[in-house]
Design an enzyme around this catalytic site. Structure first.
Site, PDB file in Angstrom:
ATOM      1  N   GLY A  55      22.915  57.268  19.352  1.00 58.09           N
ATOM      2  CA  GLY A  55      21.920  57.029  18.315  1.00 58.09           C
ATOM      3  C   GLY A  55      21.631  55.545  18.211  1.00 58.09           C
ATOM      4  O   GLY A  55      22.404  54.718  18.710  1.00 58.09           O
ATOM      5  N   CYS A  82      28.678  57.180  22.994  1.00 55.79           N
ATOM      6  CA  CYS A  82      28.046  55.949  22.512  1.00 55.79           C
ATOM      7  C   CYS A  82      28.166  55.860  20.982  1.00 55.79           C
ATOM      8  O   CYS A  82      29.256  55.668  20.462  1.00 55.79           O
ATOM      9  CB  CYS A  82      26.603  55.862  22.991  1.00 55.79           C
ATOM     10  SG  CYS A  82      25.905  54.188  22.888  1.00 55.79           S
ATOM     11  N   TYR A  83      27.072  56.044  20.229  1.00 56.81           N
ATOM     12  CA  TYR A  83      27.169  56.032  18.770  1.00 56.81           C
ATOM     13  C   TYR A  83      28.184  57.063  18.292  1.00 56.81           C
ATOM     14  O   TYR A  83      28.936  56.825  17.340  1.00 56.81           O
ATOM     15  CB  TYR A  83      25.803  56.326  18.152  1.00 56.81           C
ATOM     16  CG  TYR A  83      25.796  56.337  16.630  1.00 56.81           C
ATOM     17  CD1 TYR A  83      25.595  55.156  15.910  1.00 56.81           C
ATOM     18  CD2 TYR A  83      25.999  57.519  15.919  1.00 56.81           C
ATOM     19  CE1 TYR A  83      25.591  55.163  14.516  1.00 56.81           C
ATOM     20  CE2 TYR A  83      26.009  57.537  14.530  1.00 56.81           C
ATOM     21  CZ  TYR A  83      25.801  56.350  13.837  1.00 56.81           C
ATOM     22  OH  TYR A  83      25.813  56.358  12.460  1.00 56.81           O
ATOM     23  N   HIS A 172      27.084  56.568  28.692  1.00 65.81           N
ATOM     24  CA  HIS A 172      26.358  57.838  28.669  1.00 65.81           C
ATOM     25  C   HIS A 172      26.686  58.659  29.926  1.00 65.81           C
ATOM     26  O   HIS A 172      26.080  58.452  30.983  1.00 65.81           O
ATOM     27  CB  HIS A 172      24.851  57.588  28.582  1.00 65.81           C
ATOM     28  CG  HIS A 172      24.409  57.065  27.253  1.00 65.81           C
ATOM     29  ND1 HIS A 172      24.100  57.885  26.191  1.00 65.81           N
ATOM     30  CD2 HIS A 172      24.273  55.790  26.801  1.00 65.81           C
ATOM     31  CE1 HIS A 172      23.769  57.147  25.146  1.00 65.81           C
ATOM     32  NE2 HIS A 172      23.872  55.875  25.485  1.00 65.81           N
ATOM     33  N   GLU A 174      25.923  61.636  30.537  1.00 65.30           N
ATOM     34  CA  GLU A 174      24.895  62.639  30.816  1.00 65.30           C
ATOM     35  C   GLU A 174      23.798  62.145  31.745  1.00 65.30           C
ATOM     36  O   GLU A 174      23.041  62.951  32.307  1.00 65.30           O
ATOM     37  CB  GLU A 174      24.268  63.139  29.515  1.00 65.30           C
ATOM     38  CG  GLU A 174      23.391  62.136  28.768  1.00 65.30           C
ATOM     39  CD  GLU A 174      24.168  61.204  27.843  1.00 65.30           C
ATOM     40  OE1 GLU A 174      23.537  60.601  26.952  1.00 65.30           O
ATOM     41  OE2 GLU A 174      25.400  61.074  28.011  1.00 65.30           O
ATOM     42  N   ASP A 230       6.261  78.947  31.644  1.00 65.01           N
ATOM     43  CA  ASP A 230       6.833  79.506  30.415  1.00 65.01           C
ATOM     44  C   ASP A 230       6.198  80.842  30.047  1.00 65.01           C
ATOM     45  O   ASP A 230       6.893  81.831  29.797  1.00 65.01           O
ATOM     46  CB  ASP A 230       6.683  78.515  29.258  1.00 65.01           C
ATOM     47  CG  ASP A 230       7.401  77.203  29.519  1.00 65.01           C
ATOM     48  OD1 ASP A 230       8.300  77.187  30.384  1.00 65.01           O
ATOM     49  OD2 ASP A 230       7.051  76.202  28.869  1.00 65.01           O
ATOM     50  N   LYS A 369      13.773  74.304  30.417  1.00 61.97           N
ATOM     51  CA  LYS A 369      12.820  74.609  31.487  1.00 61.97           C
ATOM     52  C   LYS A 369      13.525  75.066  32.766  1.00 61.97           C
ATOM     53  O   LYS A 369      13.090  76.039  33.400  1.00 61.97           O
ATOM     54  CB  LYS A 369      11.952  73.379  31.772  1.00 61.97           C
ATOM     55  CG  LYS A 369      10.962  73.561  32.916  1.00 61.97           C
ATOM     56  CD  LYS A 369       9.831  74.505  32.553  1.00 61.97           C
ATOM     57  CE  LYS A 369       8.796  73.780  31.712  1.00 61.97           C
ATOM     58  NZ  LYS A 369       7.589  74.603  31.499  1.00 61.97           N
TER      59      LYS A 369
END
Length: 513
Positions: A55, A82-83, A172, A174, A230, A369
């Site tokens: 954040g 992180c945050y 991070h 990710e 979609d 997705k």
């Protein structure tokens, strides 16, 4: 649909969806919840683990988002990123402060050293690159926590209280820039949380089909089928569940790519459903005649789509359910949590005002997705539909700069096909995320055969991206661009010049209009 669940508690991080996708990629179901979600609601989910996102705030400010300390008493493993890492430290008695020296701040790729005895780093190299982005640091870690990773600038890159299953990383994991970052997330899920890996699109298909049958019963379902990924997968899932009770209205506005209308119709011929293809090309072109302003084009196309859809819906009569291809990022970005979400794209926006129905059905609202594509494959949709690139709602209307005519659309359609065909022949589809042609409104002098020409300039655009919020232009090999250029100027009338867009986003957008 019962699965083990990990909660992603969102504190405003820009990578919250990416964290969730990484968890799902490891076969574990997760949901993103705002940090303001009542603890009782979170506990009712019975999570096997919780991840605090990053954040933009500083945890030591009273105005920054915080969490009720009770969450640490549940006996549920927690990973802070992180945050989120700093929030764990701050809440449990450590001290987080602003960096006063450049050496305490870390941004970008950073050489990092790991304690591989920590379960988070089990089986991974003891040294690697991580992606940092923090201006605060943990001056004091809480009691019971050990330092499990460091960098040259910072001694407390990661912390762990292995007894309670609490972990924090300043970087991070990710993002792709962090080496073995997804393996660290996997270790948290399986080594720490004891995940069973019970989330897959095969399992989702089976449970979703059964749930739809129970919900819909003998009711009638109406779906506006755009031909995109979609809506196509939503249609296939509903077709599998309720068959003839489903009516798909495919509004063919004449603004799709080469052969796409026929491909969509062919793909759904395998199901016993009511497939309505409304041929509205002349209507759309007549309304768009002489219109050059991009937003005006979008508005006209949106309005006409609804009018055509309304006319077809009235022919059907009673409808019990309106189906939409809403996917999980739409739900997250709406901030609506579990509330029904109405997408604002032109193919569904406003339809509830025109169609009489009792409830909305959104069979894909839990999926990202990439999961939607996986489900499409499980349902037997052809690859040309499942792997279709993102395509703007107004179609080729916003890739044809200036006024729109049937002739210009035909020129663009063929040139765009050649570009995509040569990319496929070169085996480069997987190296780029979106690529297409744009027919500019600029004309220039050329030489073809024995005479001079004065024809259109075609622009080629290709980008690579992870989130479509930012994108880098693709370094397509020159020999491939050469083949594309030679084919287009030889096979497509009224084009005598090809240019390649080498602008990233920002400052440019991906689309031209």
């Amino acid at each position: 649909m019962s699965h083990q669940t990990v909660i992603i508690l969102d504190f405003g991080g820009q990578y919250n969806q990416l964290i969730a996708r990484r968890v799902r990629e490891h076969g574990v179901y997760c949901e993103v919840k705002p940090y303001t979600t009542p603890l009782a609601d979170l506990r009712a989910i019975d999570p096997i683990g919780i991840i605090f996102t990053g954040g933009p705030n500083s945890v030591y400010l009273e105005t920054s988002p915080h969490v009720d300390p009770e969450i640490f008493t549940w006996g549920v493993p927690i990973l802070g990123i992180c945050y989120g890492c700093q929030l764990i430290a701050h809440t449990l008695g450590g001290k987080v402060t602003a960096a006063t020296e450049d050496s305490a701040r870390e941004y970008g790729k950073t050489e990092t050293y790991f304690d591989t005895k920590c379960r988070l780093f089990k089986g991974l190299p003891a040294q690697g690159i991580t992606w940092m982005s923090h201006g605060d640091y943990m001056e004091k870690v809480p009691d019971g926590f050990a330092l499990t990773a460091r960098s040259d600038a910072c001694p407390n890159v990661a912390i762990a209280d292995e007894a309670r299953g609490f972990y924090g990383v300043q970087y991070h994991p990710e993002v792709n820039h962090t080496e073995h970052g997804t393996d660290m997330i996997r270790n948290f899920l399986y080594e720490v949380c004891g995940a069973a890996g019970d989330w897959s699109m095969r399992g989702y298909k089976e449970t979703a089909v059964q749930a739809l049958r129970e919900k819909i019963g003998d009711g009638k379902v109406l779906l506006a089928l755009s031909g995109g990924v979609d809506s196509s997968v939503a249609a296939a899932l509903l077709a599998e569940a309720v068959g003839k009770q489903l009516t798909c209205v495919f509004v063919d506005h004449g603004l799709m790519r080469l052969n796409e209308g026929d491909e969509v119709e062919t793909a759904f011929s395998q199901w016993d459903i009511n497939f309505v293809r409304a041929d509205a090309e002349e209507l759309f072109l007549s309304r768009l005649a002489g219109v050059t302003e991009p937003e005006a084009k979008r508005k006209i196309i949106g309005e006409e789509f609804i009018r055509v859809f309304e006319a077809e819906a009235k022919k059907i009569g009673r409808v019990d359910y309106l189906a939409q291809g809403t996917i999980y990022p739409d739900v997250i970005e709406s901030g609506a949590g579990d509330a029904a979400v109405i997408k604002s794209h032109h193919n569904v926006g406003g339809l509830p005002d025109y169609v009489d129905f009792k409830e909305i059905v959104e069979p894909l609202r839990l999926l990202f997705k990439d999961e939607v594509r996986g489900l499409g494959r499980e349902l037997g949709l052809p690859e040309y539909l499942v792997s279709r690139q993102p395509f703007p709602g107004p179609g080729l209307a916003v890739r044809c700069i200036g006024d729109i005519t049937k002739e210009k659309l035909g020129t663009l359609r063929l040139a765009d096909f050649i570009f995509r065909d040569e990319i496929a022949k070169a085996g480069l589809e997987g190296t780029m995320d979106q690529y297409f042609a744009v027919l500019t409104n600029m004309r220039s002098v050329g030489v073809q055969g024995d005479g001079r020409t004065y024809d259109y300039t075609l622009a080629l655009r290709s980008v690579t991206t992870t989130d479509f919020m930012t994108a880098d232009w693709t370094r397509i090999p020159y020999e491939v661009l050469d083949r594309v250029s030679v084919r287009i100027v030889n096979e497509v009338p009224h084009i005598n010049r090809i240019v390649y867009d080498i602008t990233s986003k920002p400052p440019a957008t991906i689309e031209w209009e």
